[in-house]
Motif scaffolding. Structure first.
Motif, PDB file in Angstrom:
ATOM      1  N   PRO A 191       0.792  -1.220   0.114  1.00 20.17           N
ATOM      2  CA  PRO A 191       0.083  -0.089  -0.143  1.00 20.17           C
ATOM      3  C   PRO A 191       0.827   1.230  -0.092  1.00 20.17           C
ATOM      4  CG  PRO A 191      -0.810  -1.640   1.507  1.00 20.17           C
ATOM      5  CD  PRO A 191       0.343  -2.075   1.044  1.00 20.17           C
ATOM      6  N   ALA A 192       1.963   1.529   0.912  1.00 22.86           N
ATOM      7  CA  ALA A 192       2.790   2.691   0.706  1.00 22.86           C
ATOM      8  C   ALA A 192       3.398   3.169  -0.365  1.00 22.86           C
ATOM      9  CB  ALA A 192       3.786   2.341   1.831  1.00 22.86           C
ATOM     10  N   GLN A 193       3.793   1.701  -1.380  1.00 28.73           N
ATOM     11  CA  GLN A 193       4.468   2.168  -2.599  1.00 28.73           C
ATOM     12  C   GLN A 193       3.240   2.684  -3.742  1.00 28.73           C
ATOM     13  OE1 GLN A 193       7.482   2.307  -3.483  1.00 28.73           O
ATOM     14  NE2 GLN A 193       8.506   1.728  -1.736  1.00 28.73           N
ATOM     15  N   MET A 194       2.235   1.765  -3.714  1.00 31.08           N
ATOM     16  CA  MET A 194       1.114   2.216  -4.420  1.00 31.08           C
ATOM     17  C   MET A 194       0.433   3.543  -4.004  1.00 31.08           C
ATOM     18  SD  MET A 194      -1.290  -1.211  -4.628  1.00 31.08           S
ATOM     19  CE  MET A 194      -0.356  -2.893  -5.139  1.00 31.08           C
ATOM     20  N   LEU A 195       0.376   3.954  -2.800  1.00 28.08           N
ATOM     21  CA  LEU A 195      -0.105   5.399  -2.609  1.00 28.08           C
ATOM     22  C   LEU A 195       0.837   6.376  -3.231  1.00 28.08           C
ATOM     23  CD1 LEU A 195      -1.527   4.507   1.177  1.00 28.08           C
ATOM     24  CD2 LEU A 195      -2.942   5.028  -0.811  1.00 28.08           C
ATOM     25  N   ALA A 196       2.095   6.298  -3.016  1.00 31.11           N
ATOM     26  CA  ALA A 196       3.167   7.021  -3.463  1.00 31.11           C
ATOM     27  C   ALA A 196       2.716   7.325  -5.065  1.00 31.11           C
ATOM     28  CB  ALA A 196       4.383   6.678  -3.232  1.00 31.11           C
ATOM     29  N   ARG A 225      -7.685   5.110 -11.340  1.00 32.59           N
ATOM     30  CA  ARG A 225      -8.703   4.426 -10.575  1.00 32.59           C
ATOM     31  C   ARG A 225      -8.074   2.668 -10.381  1.00 32.59           C
ATOM     32  NH1 ARG A 225     -12.253   4.528 -14.492  1.00 32.59           N
ATOM     33  NH2 ARG A 225     -12.897   6.649 -13.874  1.00 32.59           N
ATOM     34  N   LYS A 226      -7.514   2.333 -11.309  1.00 37.20           N
ATOM     35  CA  LYS A 226      -7.088   1.029 -11.175  1.00 37.20           C
ATOM     36  C   LYS A 226      -5.966   0.922 -10.211  1.00 37.20           C
ATOM     37  CE  LYS A 226      -7.590   0.037 -16.186  1.00 37.20           C
ATOM     38  NZ  LYS A 226      -7.011  -0.351 -17.306  1.00 37.20           N
ATOM     39  N   MET A 227      -5.156   1.834 -10.119  1.00 39.73           N
ATOM     40  CA  MET A 227      -4.273   1.879  -8.902  1.00 39.73           C
ATOM     41  C   MET A 227      -4.777   1.779  -7.454  1.00 39.73           C
ATOM     42  SD  MET A 227      -1.131   4.194 -10.362  1.00 39.73           S
ATOM     43  CE  MET A 227      -0.182   3.894  -9.048  1.00 39.73           C
ATOM     44  N   VAL A 228      -5.809   2.791  -7.353  1.00 39.98           N
ATOM     45  CA  VAL A 228      -6.758   2.786  -6.297  1.00 39.98           C
ATOM     46  C   VAL A 228      -7.486   1.383  -5.659  1.00 39.98           C
ATOM     47  CG1 VAL A 228      -8.508   3.736  -4.968  1.00 39.98           C
ATOM     48  CG2 VAL A 228      -6.894   5.095  -6.255  1.00 39.98           C
ATOM     49  N   ARG A 229      -7.884   0.885  -6.808  1.00 35.40           N
ATOM     50  CA  ARG A 229      -8.414  -0.565  -6.472  1.00 35.40           C
ATOM     51  C   ARG A 229      -7.472  -1.567  -6.317  1.00 35.40           C
ATOM     52  NH1 ARG A 229     -10.328  -0.949 -11.313  1.00 35.40           N
ATOM     53  NH2 ARG A 229     -12.254   0.028 -11.152  1.00 35.40           N
ATOM     54  N   SER A 230      -6.421  -1.429  -6.955  1.00 38.95           N
ATOM     55  CA  SER A 230      -5.106  -2.549  -6.394  1.00 38.95           C
ATOM     56  C   SER A 230      -4.896  -2.180  -4.977  1.00 38.95           C
ATOM     57  CB  SER A 230      -4.105  -2.409  -7.385  1.00 38.95           C
ATOM     58  OG  SER A 230      -2.932  -3.270  -6.895  1.00 38.95           O
ATOM     59  N   SER A 231      -4.662  -0.951  -4.865  1.00 42.26           N
ATOM     60  CA  SER A 231      -4.157  -0.560  -3.239  1.00 42.26           C
ATOM     61  C   SER A 231      -5.231  -1.181  -2.220  1.00 42.26           C
ATOM     62  CB  SER A 231      -3.960   0.887  -3.115  1.00 42.26           C
ATOM     63  OG  SER A 231      -3.500   1.191  -1.862  1.00 42.26           O
TER      64      SER A 231
END
Length: 380
Positions: A191-196, A225-231
């Motif tokens: 999550p931390a990397q995805m949020l960055a 949107r895809k990145m938020v869903r993956s996170s």
């Protein structure tokens, strides 16, 4: 002195983990606020555009009336050509042509405003979805933070109790520290990397929009949107890893089956499961231990082995419970010590805590087989 050093190290790990999650929550909040600011700006632009469209429609309607009157006048002049002078005829023709041209231009501008209005509405809808997802993700991270805080508080209480009663050994404490490090690494790498990345992509969306490339901005929003869903999936997975509720309700075998199904679907990899022997409930601490061992072995095969097929087998025998995890991945040389093989180290320590044994059979290019054997004594 050594005990105090370990206490400081543990406190540092706990604080670092909580800071990572809190910083992730702050990043998601900033993304949400930036999206909300953009939403409000677009909303103002939309209201202005709508008002302008209505004004153009009104002006166009009035101009159409003038065109109809002018055409009627032109028809009359054409019909009674000999009654009007050359100047009058030219004036009527030019006036009609001018009105028609002006009406065509006005309608074209009206069409452009309508398209802009529709585009603004689409962008507002997309940004609204982004805001809702960011808020939802922030709520999920808050839940994770609560889970972590509560779990670590309970663990600290257990350690304090262990120190007072001298009932826990140094190995148990070190195993607990390794578990926390593992969770910290998962949060940092997931999550931390995805949020960055989400923050960087949101800045790219803003810059792309300001540079006037609407299509590129929309594409970036879709990617965001895809990145938020993956996170969000990673956050839910970490929550599940902290404590799978199905283990308490259903037992070891059904919980492993459920975990394998979920992992197989998410990673698009074939995972086969076989259970041999009588399926019955065993001591809870053994259920948790065996589940964690299976979970770690499967994750190692998924993340590092690049396998296309994983086989998981549990054998409940008279004297032993055997867990066998095999993959057809790239394999490795077990004789070579790897600096960051925290997963395998943690598995070995957990097996040794229950007087079990673990063998790792692997050949480069031919896959890996992990065999774990735990005595049945004490399992029930």
């Amino acid at each position: 002195m050594a005990v105090k050093t370990r206490e400081k190290a543990l406190d540092y790990i706990l604080n670092e983990m909580v800071d990572v999650v809190e910083n992730s929550k702050d990043e998601v909040f900033h993304i949400s606020e930036e999206a909300r600011t953009e939403y409000e700006r677009l909303l103002r632009d939309l209201e202005y555009t709508k008002a302008k469209v209505l004004r153009y429609i009104d002006e166009g309607d009035k101009l159409e009336q003038n065109v109809r009157y002018s055409r009627k006048r032109l028809s009359e002049v054409s019909k009674y050509f000999d009654r009007y002078s050359e100047d009058e005829i030219r004036e009527v023709y030019e006036s009609t042509h001018e009105l028609q041209t002006k009406l065509a231009m006005l309608r074209q501008e009206e069409k452009g405003l309508r398209e802009k209005r529709d585009e603004l509405e689409r962008r507002l809808q997309n940004i609204d979805h982004t805001i809702k997802r960011a808020e939802n993700l922030a709520n999920k991270i808050s839940v994770i933070l609560t889970y972590l805080t509560d779990d670590f508080r309970q663990v600290n209480e257990m350690i304090e109790e262990a120190k007072e009663k001298q009932e826990f050994s140094l190995r148990i404490i070190e195993a607990q520290e390794e578990e926390r490090k593992r969770i910290s690494r998962e949060i940092h790498d997931g999550p931390a990397q995805m949020l960055a990345n989400i923050l960087l992509r949101s800045e790219l969306v803003d810059r792309t929009f300001r540079e006037g490339s609407t299509d590129d901005a929309l594409e970036e929003i879709r990617s965001l949107r895809k990145m938020v869903r993956s996170s969000l999936y990673e956050v839910r997975r970490i929550i599940y890893d902290l404590r799978p509720m199905a283990l308490d309700d259903l037992g070891l075998i059904p919980t492993i089956k459920k975990y394998i199904t979920t992992t197989s679907e998410y990673n698009n990899i074939n995972i086969e499961f076989t259970s041999i022997g009588e399926v019955k409930r065993i001591n809870q601490k053994y259920e948790i231990a065996v589940f964690r061992l299976a979970q770690e072995a499967i994750q190692n095969a998924v993340k590092h082995a690049e396998a296309t097929l994983i086989s998981v087998k549990i054998e409940i025998c008279t004297r032993n419970l055997n867990l066998i995890v095999t993959d057809n991945g790239k394999g490795f040389d077990p004789s070579i010590k790897r600096d960051k093989s925290f997963g395998l180290m943690g598995m070995k320590e957990r097996v040794e805590m229950f007087d079990g044994v673990m063998d790792i059979i692997s050949t480069i290019g031919k896959g890996t087989k992990i065999v774990i054997q735990v005595p049945m004594e004490g399992l029930f």
